[in-house]
Design a protein around this motif. Structure first.
Motif, short mmCIF file in Angstrom:
data_model
loop_
_atom_site.label_atom_id
_atom_site.label_comp_id
_atom_site.label_asym_id
_atom_site.label_seq_id
_atom_site.Cartn_x
_atom_site.Cartn_y
_atom_site.Cartn_z
N LYS A 22 0.86 -1.19 0.00
CA LYS A 22 0.00 0.00 0.00
C LYS A 22 0.89 1.24 0.00
O LYS A 22 2.07 1.16 0.36
N PRO A 23 0.35 2.40 -0.40
CA PRO A 23 1.17 3.62 -0.40
C PRO A 23 1.85 3.89 0.94
O PRO A 23 2.97 4.41 0.98
N LYS A 196 1.95 -1.54 -12.03
CA LYS A 196 0.64 -1.42 -11.36
C LYS A 196 0.75 -1.60 -9.85
O LYS A 196 -0.10 -2.26 -9.22
N SER A 197 1.79 -1.04 -9.27
CA SER A 197 2.00 -1.12 -7.83
C SER A 197 1.77 0.25 -7.20
O SER A 197 2.15 1.27 -7.78
N PRO A 198 1.20 0.31 -6.00
CA PRO A 198 1.07 1.59 -5.32
C PRO A 198 2.39 2.07 -4.70
O PRO A 198 2.46 3.20 -4.21
#
Length: 270
Positions: A22-23, A196-198
């Motif tokens: 997650k971010p 496509k990763s945060p």
């Protein structure tokens, strides 16, 4: 290492990846420096990320301020000298580090004595200057690190991590050795390649993320051993890294490096 992964363990690894990728993962992680510059400043993003990756070892509370020190210095000098923009790439290419990146209370002109002082852990200012020199050579030869290594990889088709290591023959700070786990290079590649990763940027879409190796550190190894993914006496080596990555392809077939979030995130949070 287990030959088959149970459905329960597979679901656990997927759950953990979802939980930690997650971010907010970047808040206390060196990946926070991936977005030091706007993403449209590709060369600066890649250069800042590479410097961050190479210094990302030891205690976070010690190396994160060191990375920030370099980037803030580069931005400050660029801004003071009224360049078009303040950035790490222009600071490296113009060799401003030779005049500005010196130990506290050093002479205005760097001397061998000044540069022998340690900057972080066992790396001296001289070691950092050699690293910046070789980084500069790459940036003078191509618009960005990504452009340079894309051409290298297309020409040679070897392992990208070996090509990166070979591009810095004199730099102590860049991991080397066929038997080494080379964790920091693999972490940098995770940042650059995964799509496509945060957290990860995915700027290097030309390199298959299925070829990435998991950045193998103590947290990842400990959790992998606890889960039976690695033998109890596994050592932090290239061989171990290949073993774990191949194992994780059973869970994340096209993106084995996603397991880094499962294992590292769990290890750090424990």
């Amino acid at each position: 290492m287990i030959s088959e992964i149970s459905s329960e363990l597979t679901q656990k690894l997927i759950f953990l990846a979802d939980k930690y990728e997650k971010p907010s993962f970047a808040d206390s992680d060196p990946s926070q420096f991936l977005r030091w510059y706007p993403l449209n400043q590709k060369a600066d993003v890649e250069t800042a990320s590479f410097i961050a990756a190479m210094l990302a070892f030891g205690n976070r509370s010690q190396f994160i301020p060191k990375i920030r020190q370099i980037l803030e210095l580069a931005d400050k000098i660029s801004c003071t000298e009224k360049n078009e923009s303040s950035n790490i790439t222009s600071w490296i290419k113009s060799e401003k580090y030779k005049k500005d990146f010196l130990p506290a209370n050093a002479l205005s002109q760097a001397s061998a004595c000044d540069l022998s002082k340690k900057f972080y852990r066992f790396y001296s200012y001289q070691d950092m200057h050699v690293f910046f020199d070789e980084l500069r050579s790459i940036l003078m030869a191509a618009p960005s690190l990504g452009d340079y290594f894309e051409k290298e990889w297309l020409d040679k088709r070897g392992n990208l991590y070996d090509l990166i290591s070979a591009a810095f023959p004199k730099s102590k700070i860049v991991p080397k050795g066929k038997s080494s786990a080379n964790k920091r290079i693999h972490m940098f590649l995770r940042w650059m390649v995964r799509q496509k990763s945060p957290v990860d940027l995915g700027l290097w879409s030309w390199y298959p993320q299925s070829k990435l190796l998991i950045p193998l550190d103590v947290h990842v190894m400990q959790e992998a051993i606890k889960m039976g993914l690695l033998p109890e006496k596994a050592a932090p080596s290239h061989k171990t890294d290949l073993m774990l990555t191949e194992c994780m392809k059973k869970v994340f077939p096209e993106d084995p490096c996603r397991a880094d979030y499962s294992l590292f995130g769990l290890g750090v949070s424990m």
